[in-house]
Enzyme design. Structure first.
Site, PDB file in Angstrom:
ATOM      1  N   ALA A 159       0.815  -1.228   0.000  1.00  0.00           N
ATOM      2  CA  ALA A 159       0.000   0.000   0.000  1.00  0.00           C
ATOM      3  C   ALA A 159       0.844   1.272   0.000  1.00  0.00           C
ATOM      4  O   ALA A 159       0.304   2.366   0.115  1.00  0.00           O
ATOM      5  CB  ALA A 159      -0.927  -0.011   1.218  1.00  0.00           C
TER       6      ALA A 159
ATOM      7  N   SER B 277       2.795   2.208  -2.560  1.00  0.00           N
ATOM      8  CA  SER B 277       3.200   2.598  -3.909  1.00  0.00           C
ATOM      9  C   SER B 277       2.065   2.347  -4.904  1.00  0.00           C
ATOM     10  O   SER B 277       1.210   1.488  -4.670  1.00  0.00           O
ATOM     11  CB  SER B 277       4.425   1.748  -4.302  1.00  0.00           C
ATOM     12  OG  SER B 277       4.792   1.978  -5.643  1.00  0.00           O
ATOM     13  N   GLY B 278       2.063   3.087  -5.998  1.00  0.00           N
ATOM     14  CA  GLY B 278       1.190   2.812  -7.135  1.00  0.00           C
ATOM     15  C   GLY B 278      -0.280   2.650  -6.797  1.00  0.00           C
ATOM     16  O   GLY B 278      -0.871   3.459  -6.077  1.00  0.00           O
TER      17      GLY B 278
ATOM     18  N   GLY C 269      -1.785   0.370  -4.985  1.00  0.00           N
ATOM     19  CA  GLY C 269      -2.049   0.069  -3.574  1.00  0.00           C
ATOM     20  C   GLY C 269      -2.123   1.343  -2.737  1.00  0.00           C
ATOM     21  O   GLY C 269      -2.992   1.494  -1.874  1.00  0.00           O
TER      22      GLY C 269
ATOM     23  N   TYR D 110      15.746 -18.645 -17.922  1.00  0.00           N
ATOM     24  CA  TYR D 110      14.808 -17.992 -16.991  1.00  0.00           C
ATOM     25  C   TYR D 110      14.328 -16.683 -17.590  1.00  0.00           C
ATOM     26  O   TYR D 110      15.115 -15.903 -18.115  1.00  0.00           O
ATOM     27  CB  TYR D 110      15.532 -17.716 -15.660  1.00  0.00           C
ATOM     28  CG  TYR D 110      14.726 -16.874 -14.694  1.00  0.00           C
ATOM     29  CD1 TYR D 110      13.664 -17.433 -13.981  1.00  0.00           C
ATOM     30  CD2 TYR D 110      15.012 -15.526 -14.498  1.00  0.00           C
ATOM     31  CE1 TYR D 110      12.911 -16.668 -13.104  1.00  0.00           C
ATOM     32  CE2 TYR D 110      14.268 -14.759 -13.619  1.00  0.00           C
ATOM     33  CZ  TYR D 110      13.220 -15.332 -12.923  1.00  0.00           C
ATOM     34  OH  TYR D 110      12.479 -14.576 -12.055  1.00  0.00           O
TER      35      TYR D 110
HETATM   36  N1  LIG Z   1       0.960  -0.914 -13.131  1.00  0.00           N
HETATM   37  C1  LIG Z   1       0.528  -1.679 -14.105  1.00  0.00           C
HETATM   38  O1  LIG Z   1       0.509  -1.290 -15.290  1.00  0.00           O
HETATM   39  C2  LIG Z   1       0.004  -3.057 -13.789  1.00  0.00           C
HETATM   40  C3  LIG Z   1      -0.439  -3.853 -14.862  1.00  0.00           C
HETATM   41  C4  LIG Z   1      -0.915  -5.129 -14.576  1.00  0.00           C
HETATM   42  C5  LIG Z   1      -0.981  -5.580 -13.270  1.00  0.00           C
HETATM   43  N2  LIG Z   1      -0.539  -4.781 -12.260  1.00  0.00           N
HETATM   44  C6  LIG Z   1      -0.620  -5.331 -10.884  1.00  0.00           C
HETATM   45  O2  LIG Z   1      -1.159  -4.334 -10.027  1.00  0.00           O
HETATM   46  C7  LIG Z   1      -0.581  -4.455  -8.724  1.00  0.00           C
HETATM   47  C8  LIG Z   1      -0.006  -3.119  -8.296  1.00  0.00           C
HETATM   48  O3  LIG Z   1       0.917  -2.688  -9.288  1.00  0.00           O
HETATM   49  P1  LIG Z   1       1.644  -1.249  -9.224  1.00  0.00           P
HETATM   50  O4  LIG Z   1       2.022  -0.905 -10.606  1.00  0.00           O
HETATM   51  O5  LIG Z   1       0.824  -0.318  -8.415  1.00  0.00           O
HETATM   52  O6  LIG Z   1       2.965  -1.694  -8.450  1.00  0.00           O
HETATM   53  P2  LIG Z   1       4.099  -0.845  -7.685  1.00  0.00           P
HETATM   54  O7  LIG Z   1       3.835   0.632  -7.715  1.00  0.00           O
HETATM   55  O8  LIG Z   1       5.397  -1.332  -8.211  1.00  0.00           O
HETATM   56  O9  LIG Z   1       3.881  -1.341  -6.207  1.00  0.00           O
HETATM   57  C9  LIG Z   1       4.105  -2.652  -5.850  1.00  0.00           C
HETATM   58  C10 LIG Z   1       3.969  -2.733  -4.359  1.00  0.00           C
HETATM   59  O10 LIG Z   1       4.176  -4.089  -3.976  1.00  0.00           O
HETATM   60  C11 LIG Z   1       5.086  -4.072  -2.898  1.00  0.00           C
HETATM   61  N3  LIG Z   1       5.804  -5.338  -2.777  1.00  0.00           N
HETATM   62  C12 LIG Z   1       6.579  -5.955  -3.696  1.00  0.00           C
HETATM   63  N4  LIG Z   1       7.089  -7.073  -3.153  1.00  0.00           N
HETATM   64  C13 LIG Z   1       6.633  -7.139  -1.884  1.00  0.00           C
HETATM   65  C14 LIG Z   1       6.816  -8.043  -0.820  1.00  0.00           C
HETATM   66  N5  LIG Z   1       7.596  -9.122  -0.936  1.00  0.00           N
HETATM   67  N6  LIG Z   1       6.167  -7.824   0.356  1.00  0.00           N
HETATM   68  C15 LIG Z   1       5.384  -6.738   0.507  1.00  0.00           C
HETATM   69  N7  LIG Z   1       5.192  -5.827  -0.451  1.00  0.00           N
HETATM   70  C16 LIG Z   1       5.820  -6.039  -1.632  1.00  0.00           C
HETATM   71  C17 LIG Z   1       6.036  -2.938  -3.198  1.00  0.00           C
HETATM   72  O11 LIG Z   1       6.749  -2.587  -2.032  1.00  0.00           O
HETATM   73  P3  LIG Z   1       8.188  -1.808  -2.104  1.00  0.00           P
HETATM   74  O12 LIG Z   1       7.854  -0.365  -2.308  1.00  0.00           O
HETATM   75  O13 LIG Z   1       8.771  -2.116  -0.774  1.00  0.00           O
HETATM   76  O14 LIG Z   1       8.933  -2.404  -3.261  1.00  0.00           O
HETATM   77  C18 LIG Z   1       5.015  -1.885  -3.627  1.00  0.00           C
HETATM   78  O15 LIG Z   1       4.419  -1.305  -2.499  1.00  0.00           O
HETATM   79  C19 LIG Z   1       0.466  -5.563  -8.827  1.00  0.00           C
HETATM   80  O16 LIG Z   1      -0.097  -6.769  -8.364  1.00  0.00           O
HETATM   81  C20 LIG Z   1       0.762  -5.653 -10.314  1.00  0.00           C
HETATM   82  O17 LIG Z   1       1.178  -6.941 -10.703  1.00  0.00           O
HETATM   83  C21 LIG Z   1      -0.050  -3.540 -12.488  1.00  0.00           C
END
Ligand SMILES: NC(=O)c1ccc[n+]([C@@H]2O[C@H](COP(=O)([O-])OP(=O)(O)OC[C@H]3O[C@@H](n4cnc5c(N)ncnc54)[C@H](OP(=O)(O)O)[C@@H]3O)[C@@H](O)[C@H]2O)c1
Length: 317
Positions: free
Chosen positions: A11, A13-14, A16, A170
C-alpha cells in the site's frame, strides 16, 4: 455505519497507495501491509494529512516470506476484531532481472510473492474474514495472462522450487505471467472451496491492463527499461482510476454475490474463451472480454490447488 476493516498489501506505492487513500477517504479503517516501514510511514502520514478523520495503520509484511506472513496474521488477529476486505495488491516483477531468485522458503520469488504468499495469508485470515457481514478478497491479476492463449504456454510446475534454476532459461516475465495465471487458478478454486464448505467469503481477480508506474518502481529498473517505462507512462492512466475499481469491486452491491470470477478494468466479467483459433483468437488477444481456457482446465486447477496447499501447509482449515 459499523467500521469496516481493509488490509491492502503493497500500500506504499502505485495502485495500492491510491487504494489506501480511497478507502481511507471513504471511512474504512485501512491497514497498510508494507515491507518497507520507512516508505510506508511517509505514505501513511500523507494519507492522514489528506483525510484527517481517517484511521490508517501501518503493519510490516513481506508477502514473499511465510514467517513474515504468519507474524503479520497473528498480529492482525490480536489487534483487530475482524477483516472485511483483503486486497492482495503487492507483486514482484523486477524488469530486466536475469536471475532465477528463490524466496526464504525456497520458492521462486514471483510465485512466492504473487501466488503462494497471498494464498497462505488468505488461509490464515479466513477465521477473521468470516466474522464480517460481507467479506471480500481481491487478487490483482494482469493482462499478461493472455500469453496463455498460446496453446504451448504452460506453468512450469516442475520448476517452482529451483529444480532447474541453473539449467533452464529464466524469464522474469514468464514467471510473472505464470504466477498471475496461478493466482487466477487459485481464485477460481478458492471460490469453489468456499462454496462447498458454506464459507461466505467472496473472492475475485481483477485483470489490470496498464497503469502509470511510480517513480520508485521505475528507479528499480535497468536504464533501458527505465527509458521504456517513462515513455509508456506518458499515455498510461493514473493509479487512482484502478484504485476506484478496487473500491467498487470490494464494496458495491453490484459485486456482492459475485465470486470466483475475473473482472476487467472496465468492470465487466471476463469469460473463459470458447474458441482459441483463427479470428476468434484475434479478439481474445486484443480484447478484454475473454481469458485463456487454460484457467478452466480441471487438471491445472487441481494441480495448482494441491501445490498451494502442500506449500502453505495442510493443517490450516
Ligand atoms: N501498473 C501496471 O501497469 C500493472 C499492470 C498489470 C498488473 N498490475 C498489478 O497491479 C498491482 C499493483 O501494481 P503497481 O504498478 O501499483 O505496483 P508498484 O507501484 O510497483 O507497487 C508494488 C507494491 O508491492 C510491494 N511489494 C513488492 N514485493 C513485496 C513483498 N515481498 N512484500 C510486501 N510488499 C511487496 C512494493 O513494495 P516496495 O515499495 O517495498 O517495493 C510496492 O508497495 C500488482 O499486483 C501488479 O502486478 C499492475
Amino acid at each position: 455505519m459499523e467500521k469496516k476493516y481493509v488490509v491492502i498489501t503493497g500500500a506504499n506505492s502505485g495502485i495500492g497507495r491510491a487504494a489506501a487513500q480511497k478507502f481511507a477517504a471513504e471511512g474504512y479503517h485501512v491497514i497498510m501491509a508494507c515491507r518497507n516501514m520507512e516508505k510506508g510511514r511517509a505514505v501513511q502520514s500523507e494519507i492522514i494529512s489528506r483525510s484527517p478523520q481517517a484511521k490508517v495503520d501501518l503493519m510490516e509484511l513481506n508477502v514473499s516470506s511465510f514467517d513474515s506472513i504468519r507474524a503479520f496474521c497473528s498480529a492482525y488477529q490480536a489487534g483487530y476484531p475482524r477483516l472485511d476486505v483483503l486486497i492482495h495488491n503487492a507483486a514482484y516483477l523486477n524488469h530486466g532481472e536475469k536471475e532465477y531468485l528463490l524466496s526464504a522458503d525456497g520458492i521462486e520469488l514471483s510465485f512466492a510473492t504473487n501466488t503462494f504468499g497471498p494464498f497462505l495469508m488468505t488461509r490464515l485470515l479466513e477465521q477473521h474474514l468470516v466474522k464480517s457481514q460481507d467479506p471480500r478478497i481481491l487478487h490483482a491479476c494482469t493482462t499478461n495472462i493472455k500469453h496463455f492463449f498460446d496453446p504451448k504456454r504452460e506453468i512450469d510446475f516442475d520448476n517452482l522450487r529451483g529444480e532447474y534454476r541453473d539449467s533452464r532459461p529464466y524469464s522474469v516475465y514468464k514467471m510473472y505471467g505464470d504466477s498471475k495465471m496461478a493466482l487466477l487458478l487459485l481464485t477460481i478454486k478458492m471460490a469453489e472451496d468456499y462454496e462447498r464448505r458454506g464459507v461466505p467469503i467472496k473472492v475475485n481477480a481483477l485483470q489490470i491492463n496498464r497503469v502509470k508506474l511510480s517513480d520508485e518502481t521505475i528507479q528499480k529498473m535497468s536504464p533501458r527499461w527505465r527509458l521504456m517505462a517513462r515513455a509508456q507512462n506518458w499515455t498510461n492512466p493514473l493509479p487512482s482510476g484502478m484504485a476506484e475499481t478496487y473500491f467498487n469491486i470490494c464494496t458495491s452491491e453490484e459485486w456482492r454475490e459475485v465470486t470466483g470470477r475475473l473482472i476487467n478494468h472496465k468492470r465487466e466479467l471476463v469469460q473463459p474463451a470458447s474458441n482459441e483459433k483463427g479470428l476468434a483468437q484475434i479478439g481474445n488477444i486484443f480484447g478484454a472480454k475473454t481469458y485463456p481456457a487454460y484457467a478452466t482446465d480441471v487438471r491445472n486447477l487441481e494441480r495448482m490447488w494441491s501445490l498451494g496447499v502442500e506449500l502453505t501447509g495442510n493443517e490450516i482449515e
